[in-house]
Design an enzyme around this catalytic site. Structure first.
Site, PDB file in Angstrom:
ATOM      1  N   ASP A  13       0.825  -1.205   0.000  1.00 34.67           N
ATOM      2  CA  ASP A  13       0.000   0.000   0.000  1.00 34.67           C
ATOM      3  C   ASP A  13       0.865   1.263   0.000  1.00 34.67           C
ATOM      4  O   ASP A  13       1.678   1.481   0.895  1.00 34.67           O
ATOM      5  CB  ASP A  13      -0.913   0.004   1.232  1.00 34.67           C
ATOM      6  CG  ASP A  13      -2.134   0.906   1.059  1.00 34.67           C
ATOM      7  OD1 ASP A  13      -1.967   2.019   0.541  1.00 34.67           O
ATOM      8  OD2 ASP A  13      -3.238   0.488   1.432  1.00 34.67           O
ATOM      9  N   CYS A  53      -7.339   4.710  -2.024  1.00 31.43           N
ATOM     10  CA  CYS A  53      -7.202   3.270  -1.810  1.00 31.43           C
ATOM     11  C   CYS A  53      -8.354   2.460  -2.387  1.00 31.43           C
ATOM     12  O   CYS A  53      -8.132   1.530  -3.166  1.00 31.43           O
ATOM     13  CB  CYS A  53      -7.071   2.968  -0.316  1.00 31.43           C
ATOM     14  SG  CYS A  53      -5.647   3.753   0.467  1.00 31.43           S
ATOM     15  N   ASP A 318      -0.861  -0.169  -4.807  1.00 33.32           N
ATOM     16  CA  ASP A 318      -2.164   0.316  -5.261  1.00 33.32           C
ATOM     17  C   ASP A 318      -2.073   1.726  -5.821  1.00 33.32           C
ATOM     18  O   ASP A 318      -2.803   2.102  -6.731  1.00 33.32           O
ATOM     19  CB  ASP A 318      -3.212   0.233  -4.147  1.00 33.32           C
ATOM     20  CG  ASP A 318      -2.805   0.947  -2.869  1.00 33.32           C
ATOM     21  OD1 ASP A 318      -1.635   1.338  -2.729  1.00 33.32           O
ATOM     22  OD2 ASP A 318      -3.677   1.103  -1.983  1.00 33.32           O
ATOM     23  N   HIS A 319      -1.173   2.527  -5.291  1.00 30.74           N
ATOM     24  CA  HIS A 319      -0.963   3.901  -5.752  1.00 30.74           C
ATOM     25  C   HIS A 319       0.317   4.416  -5.112  1.00 30.74           C
ATOM     26  O   HIS A 319       0.987   3.678  -4.373  1.00 30.74           O
ATOM     27  CB  HIS A 319      -2.148   4.807  -5.394  1.00 30.74           C
ATOM     28  CG  HIS A 319      -2.570   4.692  -3.960  1.00 30.74           C
ATOM     29  ND1 HIS A 319      -1.797   5.143  -2.922  1.00 30.74           N
ATOM     30  CD2 HIS A 319      -3.681   4.153  -3.400  1.00 30.74           C
ATOM     31  CE1 HIS A 319      -2.396   4.901  -1.772  1.00 30.74           C
ATOM     32  NE2 HIS A 319      -3.546   4.288  -2.035  1.00 30.74           N
TER      33      HIS A 319
END
Length: 511
Positions: A13, A53, A318-319
């Protein structure tokens, strides 16, 4: 040896791509991921198609742009009937095991109004078998683990406050109250290794999702202070927040909404001094190193158990995270740091491409089609992404994209955001699109706001050249490209079906 067929899909994450290749790469120790890169294929121009998220994971796992799945905020429901990696892997005969979380907001049409599933955005996506729950805002198994280990805390969020070793006032980089062997990262890894062991005689699919280095920025010893803040590069950007705000009206609310204060717990205020900012950046890198350590444990388990060469292993994020760049924090931005993520894929039998680096643009929506392609499962036409297997094998399709596309929604229907209040935008036009080609990045808004254009042969993201006459033709060209992109990628769930006298027929979206 049994037929290859395991899939391990790991998401870290909020890990920035430049922790592996870029500005921070020489300042953070990630030996296990780097060793894995030597055995796998790395994608250099990989971007999340949306943030934050919940939306980013909705796109990752459904293979859809946010403009199609429309779960555009944390807490915005995802339609219950959208195919995703779990529903499709079930069709291929796999039990989709989830170790962690997907941050999915359930469709209220499919549940009673009193169902607890409608009270949090952190539910598992439809189709997953949740083996262990490890969520940011709940994490009951981890809480129970800490309590059984004798840790004392008034409420759950106290777990994320640094604790002074000598009982004094805590500092930003004091350690967490728990030891490294009891951290959320260690707990999840232990749960995965214990949970997956019995599946070694059959093909399995596991989605392992690490919370870290997502804030709150607190780390157990020794990760809390393993990096000297003074040795880390200062954040990139203009000289002052005021200079950043002058780039475009979007950035005033951006800097007001997310500050360093929101990224730590236990402090009334965190002044944006160089010392504080660098300290927080150092903690972030420490958390990244902690995740790397445990990914090393996972890879070693696969090797020791004889499953490594039977397993498609995908590692991504995710980013990204602004991490003080452009005087910004978080991922609600238009800059690459918020979207540019690592993607590393090791495919069994692909040793000839070990260590290869791919420069073709790829997007987070490509990962689910890639996994489905590898196990031999049909890719639904609803999925906008394309399989990366040709690229993994060293072959670039002639019709491969030459740009990447991302979206961001900055509205909140229940309580208007600062962007909405300051920019005067509504719930339906508080959104933007980002198109990146080899030279330019275009940012366009649904609301009546000026575009942004960055020339990477010039000053890049440090200068918005959208209003310069010499770039007018490029601005128009990229605007047309973005429009065509949206037109070509409108929802394909049923659009390639035809009802005929012989019944329903359909064509594949991608050959």
């Amino acid at each position: 040896m049994r037929q290859a067929g395991n899939v391990l899909f790991i998401i870290i994450d909020q890990l920035r791509a430049d922790c592996l290749t870029g500005a921070l790469a020489d300042h953070v120790d990630l030996p296990n991921i780097r060793a894995f890169m030597d055995e796998a294929v790395t994608f250099n121009r990989h971007f999340s198609v949306t943030n934050p998220c919940g939306p980013s994971r909705a796109s990752l796992l459904t293979g859809q742009y946010a403009m199609n799945h429309r779960s555009v905020r944390n807490g915005t429901p995802l339609r219950h009937d959208i195919p995703n990696i779990a529903t499709e892997m079930r069709k291929a005969g796999y039990l989709p095991m989830l170790f962690g979380y997907t941050d999915t907001s359930a469709d209220p049409r499919a549940f009673d109004a009193n169902d607890p599933v409608l009270k949090t955005y952190e539910n598992p996506m439809n189709g997953f078998h949740e083996v262990v729950e490890m969520r940011m805002e709940e994490s009951y198994p981890w809480q129970s683990h800490l309590m059984q280990k004798g840790y004392e805390f008034e409420n759950y969020w106290d777990v994320y406050k640094p604790v002074s070793p000598n009982g004094g006032e805590p500092k930003l980089n004091d350690p967490a109250l728990y030891r490294a062997e009891d951290s959320d990262t260690a707990f999840l890894t232990d749960a995965f290794l214990n949970g997956i062991a019995a599946y070694h005689k059959q093909n399995w699919f596991a989605h392992l999702t690490y919370i870290r280095p997502h804030p709150p920025l607190v780390a157990p010893a020794p990760y809390n202070d393993m990096y000297d803040p003074a040795s880390i590069p200062m954040p990139a950007g203009l000289a002052s927040p005021e200079d950043e705000v002058r780039v475009h009206p979007f950035f005033g609310p951006t800097l007001d909404t997310y500050t360093a204060r929101e990224f730590v717990h236990g402090f009334d205020e965190v002044e944006p001094t160089d010392e504080n900012i660098q300290t927080l950046r150092a903690i972030y890198l420490g958390l990244a190193t902690e995740v790397d350590h445990h990914i090393g444990r996972v890879v070693q388990y696969l090797k020791d158990s004889g499953q490594y060469d039977d397993t498609l292993l995908v590692v991504t994020a995710d980013h990204g995270e602004m991490l003080g760049d452009r005087h910004s924090w978080g991922k609600m931005s238009v800059y690459d740091a918020a979207y540019h993520t690592p993607l590393i894929i090791r495919m069994p039998g692909n040793q000839s491409q070990a260590g290869a680096v791919i420069d073709a643009p790829t997007e987070s929506i490509d990962i689910t089609p890639t996994i489905l392609d590898w196990v031999g499962q049909d890719i639904p036409n609803s999925m906008d992404g394309r399989s990366l297997l040709p690229l993994v094998r060293g072959e670039t399709p002639e019709d491969w994209r030459n740009y990447s596309f991302s979206e961001l929604d900055f509205s909140e229907p229940e309580a208007a955001t600062k962007w909405q209040k300051i920019l005067g935008t509504g719930n339906s036009d508080s959104c933007l699109g980002i198109l990146r080609d080899d030279r330019f990045t275009l940012v366009e808004f649904a609301a009546d706001l000026p575009p942004m254009l960055f020339d990477h042969q010039g000053q890049g993201e440090l200068e918005n050249v959208a209003d310069k006459p010499e770039f007018a033709a490029e601005l128009a060209r990229l605007g047309r490209q973005m429009l065509r992109h949206r037109m070509r990628n409108m929802d394909h769930t049923l659009s390639l079906y035809s009802l005929t006298s012989e019944g329903a027929k359909s064509q594949r979206r991608y050959g």
